[in-house]
Design an enzyme around this catalytic site. Structure first.
Site, PDB file in Angstrom:
ATOM      1  N   ALA A  95       0.805  -1.215   0.000  1.00  0.00           N
ATOM      2  CA  ALA A  95       0.000   0.000   0.000  1.00  0.00           C
ATOM      3  C   ALA A  95       0.841   1.269   0.000  1.00  0.00           C
ATOM      4  O   ALA A  95       0.332   2.349  -0.267  1.00  0.00           O
ATOM      5  CB  ALA A  95      -0.925   0.013   1.221  1.00  0.00           C
ATOM      6  N   LYS A  96       2.126   1.130   0.343  1.00  0.00           N
ATOM      7  CA  LYS A  96       3.067   2.251   0.338  1.00  0.00           C
ATOM      8  C   LYS A  96       2.514   3.454   1.088  1.00  0.00           C
ATOM      9  O   LYS A  96       2.526   4.583   0.597  1.00  0.00           O
ATOM     10  CB  LYS A  96       3.471   2.604  -1.090  1.00  0.00           C
ATOM     11  N   ARG A  97       2.042   3.210   2.295  1.00  0.00           N
ATOM     12  CA  ARG A  97       1.528   4.281   3.128  1.00  0.00           C
ATOM     13  C   ARG A  97       2.674   5.040   3.795  1.00  0.00           C
ATOM     14  O   ARG A  97       3.827   4.647   3.732  1.00  0.00           O
ATOM     15  CB  ARG A  97       0.579   3.717   4.188  1.00  0.00           C
TER      16      ARG A  97
END
Length: 275
Positions: A95-97
């Site tokens: 999700a590359k948050r």
């Protein structure tokens, strides 16, 4: 899943394969489009076909969010299915948050409490307070972007300071003040080749999540030569090369074949490790 459990799964299954569930309705076999939930139907078939050959799955959130509520429901059903039927597989939300602290805390709650995932990819470039909230969960993992395989990685990640230290090296070194090799991994693209030697100088024992083997042209042998550690230290991801190997009704069987082929290559690499 803690580190000891993950390492045991790798050596028991003779595999460090992660199957990326980047499910695109424009690429799934057309006969599945008649299903009530074609995304989940595709994922379920891929999971059941490949589970014997991999230790991890990595759904990419963008491929689910693109379809709004229906896509998120398919993601939730996929995670529920994995948790119920394949509890020993390591499940990563790609999700590359990464945001200011209170926002990151809510992202962490979403993925680690609501979905009960094992790991989440996180962008580190807002610094410590944007990463720390993800590190407060027992047996959960943060996977920080370190050195990616895309063309644009050269724009920032390889830039050097006045002392010659590259930005990705600074990320590797600084982040180890926040977590350790029991709760933090790094994303390193398979196409980086010998650069894995530089990664290992900075992070000798951390697990690396390695995308880019297969369709993107990364070499599994190079990844292992320069990146493998005494307890493997690698999760190598393949998405398109497995899940879209066939667009016919035999898609799951062909996916299993491709996963098995990679698993066999990985087994040979693991045999080189002296434990």
């Amino acid at each position: 899943m803690n580190r000891q459990e993950l390492v045991k799964e790798i050596f028991d299954k003779k595999s460090f394969l992660c199957v990326g569930l980047d499910t695109d309705l424009k690429k799934v076999p057309t006969h599945l489009l008649n299903e009530e939930d074609p995304i989940f139907a595709f994922n379920k078939a891929i999971i059941d076909a490949t589970a014997d050959y991999c230790v991890a799955y990595k759904p990419n959130l963008a491929f689910y969010e693109a379809f709004g509520v229906k896509g998120i429901m398919a993601f939730e059903k996929t995670i529920d299915y994995l948790n119920k039927h394949y509890p020993h597989h390591f499940v990563i939300a790609d999700a590359k948050r990464g945001d200011i602290g209170n926002t990151s805390a809510m992202y962490a709650r979403t993925f680690f409490e609501e979905y009960n995932l094992d790991a989440l990819t996180v962008a580190p470039y807002m610094g410590e307070d944007s990463v720390k909230p993800f590190l407060g969960y027992e047996d959960k993992w943060v996977i920080l972007l370190a050195l990616t395989s895309n063309k644009g990685s050269l724009d920032f990640q390889m830039t050097e300071d006045k002392d010659g230290e590259r930005l990705f090296e600074k990320v590797l070194k600084k982040s180890q003040e926040w977590g350790d090799d029991t709760n933090m991994m790094y994303v390193v693209g398979a196409t980086q080749g010998e650069m894995f030697k530089d990664i290992r100088k900075c992070a000798p024992t951390h697990f690396l999540l390695v995308p880019g083997v297969g369709a993107q042209g990364g070499s599994l042998q190079d990844v292992c030569k320069y990146g493998m550690t005494a307890d493997c230290g690698l999760l190598v991801n393949s998405s398109r090369g497995i899940i879209y190997a066939s667009q016919g009704e035999d898609f799951a069987e062909v996916a299993a074949q491709k996963a098995h082929e990679l698993q066999q290559e990985m087994a040979a690499e693991l045999e080189r490790i002296e434990r």
